[in-house]
Design an enzyme around this catalytic site. Structure first.
Site, PDB file in Angstrom:
ATOM      1  CB  VAL A 192      -1.006  -0.016   1.181  1.00  0.00           C
ATOM      2  CG1 VAL A 192      -1.808   1.266   1.237  1.00  0.00           C
ATOM      3  CG2 VAL A 192      -1.939  -1.215   1.056  1.00  0.00           C
ATOM      4  CD  GLU A 210       7.784   5.601  10.489  1.00  0.00           C
ATOM      5  OE1 GLU A 210       8.306   4.474  10.535  1.00  0.00           O
ATOM      6  OE2 GLU A 210       8.385   6.622  10.853  1.00  0.00           O
ATOM      7  CB  CYS A 244       6.246  -2.214  12.723  1.00  0.00           C
ATOM      8  SG  CYS A 244       6.697  -0.998  13.963  1.00  0.00           S
TER       9      CYS A 244
HETATM   10  P1  NAD Z   1      -4.007  -1.390   7.433  1.00  0.00           P
HETATM   11  O1  NAD Z   1      -4.626  -2.545   6.744  1.00  0.00           O
HETATM   12  O2  NAD Z   1      -4.716  -0.722   8.554  1.00  0.00           O
HETATM   13  O3  NAD Z   1      -3.625  -0.314   6.329  1.00  0.00           O
HETATM   14  C1  NAD Z   1      -3.036   0.919   6.680  1.00  0.00           C
HETATM   15  C2  NAD Z   1      -3.863   2.054   6.132  1.00  0.00           C
HETATM   16  O4  NAD Z   1      -3.834   2.012   4.705  1.00  0.00           O
HETATM   17  C3  NAD Z   1      -5.321   2.011   6.559  1.00  0.00           C
HETATM   18  O5  NAD Z   1      -5.699   3.279   7.035  1.00  0.00           O
HETATM   19  C4  NAD Z   1      -6.058   1.602   5.296  1.00  0.00           C
HETATM   20  O6  NAD Z   1      -7.338   2.190   5.208  1.00  0.00           O
HETATM   21  C5  NAD Z   1      -5.148   2.115   4.178  1.00  0.00           C
HETATM   22  N1  NAD Z   1      -5.208   1.291   2.976  1.00  0.00           N
HETATM   23  C6  NAD Z   1      -5.234  -0.058   2.911  1.00  0.00           C
HETATM   24  N2  NAD Z   1      -5.254  -0.463   1.630  1.00  0.00           N
HETATM   25  C7  NAD Z   1      -5.249   0.654   0.868  1.00  0.00           C
HETATM   26  C8  NAD Z   1      -5.271   0.909  -0.543  1.00  0.00           C
HETATM   27  N3  NAD Z   1      -5.301  -0.082  -1.430  1.00  0.00           N
HETATM   28  N4  NAD Z   1      -5.247   2.187  -0.965  1.00  0.00           N
HETATM   29  C9  NAD Z   1      -5.208   3.206  -0.068  1.00  0.00           C
HETATM   30  N5  NAD Z   1      -5.197   3.031   1.258  1.00  0.00           N
HETATM   31  C10 NAD Z   1      -5.223   1.777   1.730  1.00  0.00           C
HETATM   32  O7  NAD Z   1      -2.592  -1.771   8.046  1.00  0.00           O
HETATM   33  P2  NAD Z   1      -1.508  -2.825   7.564  1.00  0.00           P
HETATM   34  O8  NAD Z   1      -0.903  -2.393   6.291  1.00  0.00           O
HETATM   35  O9  NAD Z   1      -2.009  -4.223   7.700  1.00  0.00           O
HETATM   36  O10 NAD Z   1      -0.478  -2.535   8.775  1.00  0.00           O
HETATM   37  C11 NAD Z   1       0.481  -3.432   9.139  1.00  0.00           C
HETATM   38  C12 NAD Z   1       1.815  -3.040   8.500  1.00  0.00           C
HETATM   39  O11 NAD Z   1       2.224  -1.764   9.010  1.00  0.00           O
HETATM   40  C13 NAD Z   1       2.940  -3.992   8.850  1.00  0.00           C
HETATM   41  O12 NAD Z   1       3.726  -4.189   7.712  1.00  0.00           O
HETATM   42  C14 NAD Z   1       3.710  -3.241   9.922  1.00  0.00           C
HETATM   43  O13 NAD Z   1       5.056  -3.626  10.006  1.00  0.00           O
HETATM   44  C15 NAD Z   1       3.557  -1.816   9.461  1.00  0.00           C
HETATM   45  N6  NAD Z   1       3.728  -0.881  10.577  1.00  0.00           N
HETATM   46  C16 NAD Z   1       4.814  -0.072  10.570  1.00  0.00           C
HETATM   47  C17 NAD Z   1       5.042   0.791  11.635  1.00  0.00           C
HETATM   48  C18 NAD Z   1       6.255   1.683  11.657  1.00  0.00           C
HETATM   49  O14 NAD Z   1       6.313   2.545  12.531  1.00  0.00           O
HETATM   50  N7  NAD Z   1       7.177   1.539  10.746  1.00  0.00           N
HETATM   51  C19 NAD Z   1       4.132   0.846  12.698  1.00  0.00           C
HETATM   52  C20 NAD Z   1       3.018   0.013  12.671  1.00  0.00           C
HETATM   53  C21 NAD Z   1       2.824  -0.846  11.600  1.00  0.00           C
END
Ligand code: NAD
Length: 405
Positions: A192, A210, A244
């Protein structure tokens, strides 16, 4: 006009009034946010419990305490951060008055993830407010209860024109991404992340991404294996592996693998009892889609410990995998769940080569009592982790024991 367009237009209009620029107004908003965390801890904890079975202490420790610290820091330092900075003159600016004046960018979009929803969504909001911006906040729809609490509570405490909350999933986020922002702050997975960067490029909007990754642990045979495993167990199974920077997998020599498994099992029992399913400190997988994804990662690996699971309850107990091959399914993506693969390697050189073959991890954990190991893993041709290089060096063992146990 869609709801998303309206929110962005309203934030832009509020920004243009200039009220977010005054330092007093920024501090007032930050203090209001501080008050939210003081007064609404119960609502926040209850929602975290429903979303991820987080304990009340866990929510405070991993979500709100850090935010309260960030707010205090911003309030304390704001004047200094916002002040003009001196610049040395050169030939071209000899007759000028030169300085750098920090300026708000404008309207910021914050897209949050679900695993630590308050921490990853509000932390960038604190920065945006402190820097004098307007911000559109889009919490993750995946943590259903927390998103609702955030949508209800933020407007009660903050200027709702400057900092509107927009809830929703992919279509709503994509509609937001069609609007022009001055900065986009996204937390979530890398796939994403590419969608976000592409959308931002259309308006030449700068982004902060992030993302996640597979963070390795190297356990040197010359270290206190018991302490190393206790710390890895804590980092891995907190929030059911949905962190993460959780240790993703262990690299160690075959001669210590059995000992590592035994020590991890011992720590699991210490932390979560014989029956993690009934332990109030053990979390749940966020939803059935992720439950199925994580269980699917097990298919070609050998389980050395654990395996208890219950789809109806999104429960997967702590699992340890032994003799895992680099080509195993569990090694092809960030695990983001309570599975801990152990990959035997012949030693440090093979571990460094293996890590370097993959994408850059967020964190790297090294457990060794040998300074040479510590130094070679930091100075060798190891790619720099782009977020955090976390090295635990066991020279002063007693001190570390005190700190981490
Ligand atoms: P998620 O599914 O909540 O997605 C994150 C956001 O992206 C949401 O608000 C969602 O609505 C939006 N989103 C999802 N698909 C989309 C698309 N196709 N187009 C536009 N927006 C879209 O969260 P996730 O991705 O499952 O989160 C987990 C990931 O985040 C893991 O890889 C984790 O390592 C990473 N993470 C990183 C940190 C950091 O600080 N580096 C912190 C927390 C999580």
């Amino acid at each position: 006009m869609s709801r998303e367009q309206q929110a962005v237009a309203q934030a832009r209009k509020a920004f243009e009034t200039g009220r977010s620029r005054s330092l007093e107004y920024r501090v007032l908003q930050l203090k209001n946010l501080q008050r939210l965390f003081l007064e609404k801890q119960k609502e926040i904890s209850d929602a975290s419990k429903k979303d991820l079975n987080k304990s009340e202490v866990g929510t405070q420790l991993f979500e709100t305490l850090g935010l309260e610290g960030e707010i205090s820091l911003a309030i304390q330092k704001l004047k200094e951060w916002a002040a003009p900075r001196p610049v040395e003159k050169n030939l071209l600016t000899l007759s000028d008055t030169v300085y750098i004046q920090p300026e708000p960018l404008g309207v910021v979009l914050i897209i949050g993830a679900w695993n630590y929803p308050w921490a990853v969504t509000i932390q960038p909001l604190i920065g945006a407010i402190a820097a004098g911006n307007a911000a559109v906040v889009k919490p993750s729809e995946v943590c259903v209860h927390t998103a609702k609490v955030m949508e209800d509570l933020l407007p009660l405490y903050l200027d709702k024109e400057l900092y509107p909350v927009v809830t929703g999933g992919v279509p709503e986020t994509q509609e937001l991404l069609r609007q022009r922002f001055d900065h986009i702050f996204y937390t979530g997975n890398s796939m994403v992340g590419k969608v976000i960067m592409e959308a931002a490029a259309k308006h030449l909007t700068p982004v902060t991404l992030e993302l996640g990754g597979k963070s390795p642990c190297y356990i040197d045979k010359n270290c206190d294996i018991s302490i190393a495993c206790r710390r890895i167990t804590w980092g891995k199974y907190t929030n059911c592996g949905q962190t993460c920077i959780a240790p993703d997998y262990i690299l160690c020599e075959p001669s210590i693998q059995d000992r590592v498994i035994e020590e991890v099992k011992k720590s699991i029992k210490d932390f979560y009892t014989d029956n993690p399913k009934t332990c109030p400190d053990y979390g749940r997988i966020i939803n059935q889609r992720h439950f199925k994804r994580i269980m699917g990662l097990l298919k070609d690996s050998t389980v050395a410990a654990g395996g208890d699971n219950d789809e109806s309850n999104c429960f997967i107990g702590p699992i340890v995998l032994r003799d895992v091959k680099p080509e195993a399914t569990v090694m092809q993506e960030e695990i983001f769940g309570p599975l801990l693969p152990i990959l035997p390697v012949s030693g440090l050189d093979e571990a460094i080569k293996f890590i370097n073959k993959g994408e850059k991890p967020l964190a790297l954990y090294v457990f060794s009592a040998d300074e040479k190991v510590y130094l070679s893993i930091t100075t060798a041709d190891l790619h720099m982790c782009h977020f955090l290089l976390n090295l635990l060096y066991f020279n002063s063992k007693n001190y570390l024991q005190k700190v981490y146990e």
